[in-house]
Motif scaffolding. Structure first.
Motif, PDB file in Angstrom:
ATOM      1  N   ASP A 188      24.988  27.680  52.767  1.00 55.57           N
ATOM      2  CA  ASP A 188      24.404  26.343  53.244  1.00 55.57           C
ATOM      3  C   ASP A 188      23.722  25.728  52.484  1.00 55.57           C
ATOM      4  O   ASP A 188      23.212  26.272  50.863  1.00 55.57           O
ATOM      5  CB  ASP A 188      23.519  27.521  53.645  1.00 55.57           C
ATOM      6  CG  ASP A 188      22.009  27.135  54.217  1.00 55.57           C
ATOM      7  OD1 ASP A 188      21.749  26.111  53.957  1.00 55.57           O
ATOM      8  OD2 ASP A 188      21.171  28.029  54.830  1.00 55.57           O
ATOM      9  N   LEU A 189      24.365  24.492  52.053  1.00 51.15           N
ATOM     10  CA  LEU A 189      23.942  23.800  50.862  1.00 51.15           C
ATOM     11  C   LEU A 189      22.946  23.089  51.229  1.00 51.15           C
ATOM     12  O   LEU A 189      22.371  21.890  50.505  1.00 51.15           O
ATOM     13  CB  LEU A 189      24.903  22.834  50.690  1.00 51.15           C
ATOM     14  CG  LEU A 189      26.019  23.161  50.479  1.00 51.15           C
ATOM     15  CD1 LEU A 189      27.512  22.592  50.407  1.00 51.15           C
ATOM     16  CD2 LEU A 189      26.361  24.346  49.349  1.00 51.15           C
ATOM     17  N   ASN A 190      21.401  23.664  51.605  1.00 47.87           N
ATOM     18  CA  ASN A 190      20.519  23.042  51.700  1.00 47.87           C
ATOM     19  C   ASN A 190      19.576  22.732  50.246  1.00 47.87           C
ATOM     20  O   ASN A 190      20.303  23.586  49.396  1.00 47.87           O
ATOM     21  CB  ASN A 190      18.894  23.683  52.486  1.00 47.87           C
ATOM     22  CG  ASN A 190      19.099  24.771  51.958  1.00 47.87           C
ATOM     23  OD1 ASN A 190      17.643  25.305  51.498  1.00 47.87           O
ATOM     24  ND2 ASN A 190      19.037  25.660  53.076  1.00 47.87           N
ATOM     25  N   ASP A 191      18.751  21.988  50.814  1.00 49.12           N
ATOM     26  CA  ASP A 191      18.024  21.685  48.630  1.00 49.12           C
ATOM     27  C   ASP A 191      16.717  22.635  48.363  1.00 49.12           C
ATOM     28  O   ASP A 191      16.706  23.428  47.549  1.00 49.12           O
ATOM     29  CB  ASP A 191      16.818  20.352  48.848  1.00 49.12           C
ATOM     30  CG  ASP A 191      17.892  19.380  49.602  1.00 49.12           C
ATOM     31  OD1 ASP A 191      19.419  19.158  49.019  1.00 49.12           O
ATOM     32  OD2 ASP A 191      17.417  18.046  50.430  1.00 49.12           O
ATOM     33  N   ILE A 192      16.594  23.429  49.542  1.00 48.57           N
ATOM     34  CA  ILE A 192      15.196  24.142  48.881  1.00 48.57           C
ATOM     35  C   ILE A 192      15.662  25.497  49.321  1.00 48.57           C
ATOM     36  O   ILE A 192      15.891  25.871  47.420  1.00 48.57           O
ATOM     37  CB  ILE A 192      14.657  24.653  50.420  1.00 48.57           C
ATOM     38  CG1 ILE A 192      13.984  23.312  50.088  1.00 48.57           C
ATOM     39  CG2 ILE A 192      13.330  25.769  49.880  1.00 48.57           C
ATOM     40  CD1 ILE A 192      12.968  23.459  51.713  1.00 48.57           C
ATOM     41  N   SER A 193      17.014  26.246  49.470  1.00 51.62           N
ATOM     42  CA  SER A 193      17.671  27.224  49.293  1.00 51.62           C
ATOM     43  C   SER A 193      18.977  27.454  49.228  1.00 51.62           C
ATOM     44  O   SER A 193      19.501  28.243  49.861  1.00 51.62           O
ATOM     45  CB  SER A 193      17.038  28.767  49.833  1.00 51.62           C
ATOM     46  OG  SER A 193      17.551  29.697  49.371  1.00 51.62           O
ATOM     47  N   PRO A 194      20.626  26.688  48.670  1.00 49.26           N
ATOM     48  CA  PRO A 194      21.309  26.915  49.048  1.00 49.26           C
ATOM     49  C   PRO A 194      21.978  29.048  48.016  1.00 49.26           C
ATOM     50  O   PRO A 194      21.441  29.018  47.336  1.00 49.26           O
ATOM     51  CB  PRO A 194      21.672  25.723  47.683  1.00 49.26           C
ATOM     52  CG  PRO A 194      20.993  26.148  46.665  1.00 49.26           C
ATOM     53  CD  PRO A 194      19.596  26.366  47.267  1.00 49.26           C
TER      54      PRO A 194
END
Length: 56
Positions: A5-11
């Motif tokens: 999960d490569l989201n900006d906030i909590s990868p």
């Protein structure tokens, strides 16, 4: 199987065995298995011991 999960906030990265998608595997165990398999595949070039790869 690794799920990223490569989201900006909590990868995050989570690991599961291919035959058991309900039980999460610690990343250290997943990478130890990967190192072991690389050593088996290239047994004449590399060996894996305790999560470390070295030339044979």
């Amino acid at each position: 199987m690794l799920l990223a999960d490569l989201n900006d906030i909590s990868p995050s990265i989570r690991a599961y065995e291919a035959n058991d998608l309900l039980t999460e595997v610690p990343l250290t165990a997943a990478f130890d298995t990967l190192v072991s398999l690389i050593g088996e595949r290239n047994f004449d070039l590399y060996e894996g011991l305790d999560g470390h790869v070295s030339k044979a």
